[in-house]
Design a protein around this motif. Structure first.
Motif, PDB file in Angstrom:
ATOM      1  N   ASN A   7       9.310  13.481  -7.607  1.00  0.00           N
ATOM      2  CA  ASN A   7       8.206  13.794  -6.693  1.00  0.00           C
ATOM      3  C   ASN A   7       8.400  13.027  -5.385  1.00  0.00           C
ATOM      4  O   ASN A   7       9.406  12.333  -5.202  1.00  0.00           O
ATOM      5  N   THR A   8       7.445  13.120  -4.474  1.00  0.00           N
ATOM      6  CA  THR A   8       7.569  12.468  -3.168  1.00  0.00           C
ATOM      7  C   THR A   8       7.539  10.944  -3.262  1.00  0.00           C
ATOM      8  O   THR A   8       7.932  10.262  -2.323  1.00  0.00           O
ATOM      9  N   HIS A   9       7.088  10.410  -4.399  1.00  0.00           N
ATOM     10  CA  HIS A   9       7.055   8.960  -4.602  1.00  0.00           C
ATOM     11  C   HIS A   9       8.340   8.451  -5.251  1.00  0.00           C
ATOM     12  O   HIS A   9       8.452   7.270  -5.548  1.00  0.00           O
ATOM     13  N   GLY A  10       9.290   9.357  -5.487  1.00  0.00           N
ATOM     14  CA  GLY A  10      10.552   8.973  -6.100  1.00  0.00           C
ATOM     15  C   GLY A  10      10.509   8.844  -7.603  1.00  0.00           C
ATOM     16  O   GLY A  10      11.442   8.347  -8.221  1.00  0.00           O
ATOM     17  N   GLU A  11       9.430   9.342  -8.222  1.00  0.00           N
ATOM     18  CA  GLU A  11       9.282   9.282  -9.674  1.00  0.00           C
ATOM     19  C   GLU A  11       9.823  10.561 -10.302  1.00  0.00           C
ATOM     20  O   GLU A  11       9.602  11.657  -9.777  1.00  0.00           O
ATOM     21  N   ILE A  12      10.504  10.417 -11.412  1.00  0.00           N
ATOM     22  CA  ILE A  12      11.007  11.593 -12.128  1.00  0.00           C
ATOM     23  C   ILE A  12       9.818  12.350 -12.702  1.00  0.00           C
ATOM     24  O   ILE A  12       8.970  11.772 -13.378  1.00  0.00           O
ATOM     25  N   ILE A  13       9.772  13.640 -12.433  1.00  0.00           N
ATOM     26  CA  ILE A  13       8.678  14.469 -12.941  1.00  0.00           C
ATOM     27  C   ILE A  13       9.169  15.564 -13.892  1.00  0.00           C
ATOM     28  O   ILE A  13       8.382  16.200 -14.579  1.00  0.00           O
ATOM     29  N   ALA A  14      10.492  15.781 -13.928  1.00  0.00           N
ATOM     30  CA  ALA A  14      11.059  16.784 -14.824  1.00  0.00           C
ATOM     31  C   ALA A  14      12.533  16.455 -15.039  1.00  0.00           C
ATOM     32  O   ALA A  14      13.161  15.794 -14.210  1.00  0.00           O
ATOM     33  N   ALA A  15      13.052  16.936 -16.162  1.00  0.00           N
ATOM     34  CA  ALA A  15      14.463  16.693 -16.469  1.00  0.00           C
ATOM     35  C   ALA A  15      15.031  17.881 -17.224  1.00  0.00           C
ATOM     36  O   ALA A  15      14.332  18.572 -17.954  1.00  0.00           O
ATOM     37  N   SER A  16      16.322  18.104 -17.037  1.00  0.00           N
ATOM     38  CA  SER A  16      17.060  19.131 -17.763  1.00  0.00           C
ATOM     39  C   SER A  16      18.335  18.487 -18.283  1.00  0.00           C
ATOM     40  O   SER A  16      19.111  17.922 -17.520  1.00  0.00           O
ATOM     41  N   ALA A  17      18.542  18.578 -19.561  1.00  0.00           N
ATOM     42  CA  ALA A  17      19.701  17.928 -20.161  1.00  0.00           C
ATOM     43  C   ALA A  17      20.969  18.760 -20.077  1.00  0.00           C
ATOM     44  O   ALA A  17      22.055  18.259 -20.317  1.00  0.00           O
ATOM     45  N   THR A  18      20.851  20.022 -19.703  1.00  0.00           N
ATOM     46  CA  THR A  18      22.026  20.885 -19.788  1.00  0.00           C
ATOM     47  C   THR A  18      22.488  21.525 -18.493  1.00  0.00           C
ATOM     48  O   THR A  18      23.665  21.727 -18.291  1.00  0.00           O
ATOM     49  N   GLU A  19      21.582  21.858 -17.616  1.00  0.00           N
ATOM     50  CA  GLU A  19      22.012  22.601 -16.425  1.00  0.00           C
ATOM     51  C   GLU A  19      21.171  22.222 -15.215  1.00  0.00           C
ATOM     52  O   GLU A  19      20.075  21.692 -15.345  1.00  0.00           O
ATOM     53  N   ASN A  20      21.698  22.515 -14.067  1.00  0.00           N
ATOM     54  CA  ASN A  20      21.009  22.247 -12.815  1.00  0.00           C
ATOM     55  C   ASN A  20      20.104  23.435 -12.500  1.00  0.00           C
ATOM     56  O   ASN A  20      20.585  24.495 -12.114  1.00  0.00           O
ATOM     57  N   PRO A  21      18.773  23.275 -12.653  1.00  0.00           N
ATOM     58  CA  PRO A  21      17.864  24.392 -12.413  1.00  0.00           C
ATOM     59  C   PRO A  21      17.676  24.782 -10.950  1.00  0.00           C
ATOM     60  O   PRO A  21      17.129  25.841 -10.683  1.00  0.00           O
ATOM     61  N   GLY A  22      18.057  23.934 -10.021  1.00  0.00           N
ATOM     62  CA  GLY A  22      17.854  24.296  -8.624  1.00  0.00           C
ATOM     63  C   GLY A  22      18.374  23.236  -7.675  1.00  0.00           C
ATOM     64  O   GLY A  22      18.798  22.159  -8.077  1.00  0.00           O
ATOM     65  N   SER A  23      18.304  23.544  -6.397  1.00  0.00           N
ATOM     66  CA  SER A  23      18.884  22.669  -5.379  1.00  0.00           C
ATOM     67  C   SER A  23      18.155  21.338  -5.231  1.00  0.00           C
ATOM     68  O   SER A  23      18.728  20.371  -4.753  1.00  0.00           O
ATOM     69  N   GLU A  24      16.889  21.271  -5.622  1.00  0.00           N
ATOM     70  CA  GLU A  24      16.143  20.016  -5.512  1.00  0.00           C
ATOM     71  C   GLU A  24      16.442  19.054  -6.659  1.00  0.00           C
ATOM     72  O   GLU A  24      16.062  17.896  -6.611  1.00  0.00           O
ATOM     73  N   TRP A  25      17.106  19.532  -7.679  1.00  0.00           N
ATOM     74  CA  TRP A  25      17.437  18.719  -8.845  1.00  0.00           C
ATOM     75  C   TRP A  25      18.713  17.940  -8.560  1.00  0.00           C
ATOM     76  O   TRP A  25      19.632  18.452  -7.944  1.00  0.00           O
ATOM     77  N   VAL A  26      18.769  16.710  -9.053  1.00  0.00           N
ATOM     78  CA  VAL A  26      19.942  15.874  -8.827  1.00  0.00           C
ATOM     79  C   VAL A  26      20.533  15.412 -10.152  1.00  0.00           C
ATOM     80  O   VAL A  26      19.822  15.234 -11.145  1.00  0.00           O
ATOM     81  N   PHE A  27      21.836  15.188 -10.120  1.00  0.00           N
ATOM     82  CA  PHE A  27      22.554  14.736 -11.305  1.00  0.00           C
ATOM     83  C   PHE A  27      22.236  13.267 -11.576  1.00  0.00           C
ATOM     84  O   PHE A  27      22.105  12.472 -10.647  1.00  0.00           O
TER      85      PHE A  27
END
Length: 109
Positions: A7-27
């Motif tokens: 989120n905008t505070h730098g807190e993880i709000i979602a995770a995917s263990a297998t694939e990159n769901p979109g451009s906003e997601w980071v490894f």
């Protein structure tokens, strides 16, 4: 390996263990403390559907046992994979001494 969304505070709000769901997601490495802390917090929150699924699974196990005991179905009517899962769950519950909804001490009916 995992992908996270912050989120905008730098807190993880979602995770995917297998694939990159979109451009906003980071490894992120799947053993990163930040990622592991997020997973632990997520599990601790107790998703109501997850809790409901757990309880429903126990009811279904008890129902299957009852139907077998009353000879309404045979254990061998289930596919081998289902038989194995039922046996595994029954063994796990027996070792953990988890009560069934049909315990003699139950005042269900």
């Amino acid at each position: 390996m995992a992908y996270i969304l912050k989120n905008t505070h730098g807190e993880i709000i979602a995770a995917s263990a297998t694939e990159n769901p979109g451009s906003e997601w980071v490894f992120i490495e799947d053993n990163a403390k930040e990622y592991l802390d997020f997973l632990e917090r997520s599990l601790a929150k107790g998703d109501p559907f997850r809790e409901s699924d757990i309880h429903l699974a126990r009811v279904l196990e008890d129902l299957i046992s009852l139907l077998i005991e009353r000879n309404l179905i045979r254990f061998t009517d289930f596919p081998e994979a289902a038989q194995k899962r039922l046996n595994d769950r029954q063994s796990m519950r027996h070792r953990a001494s988890l009560p069934t909804i049909l315990d003699d001490n139950s005042n269900m009916f």
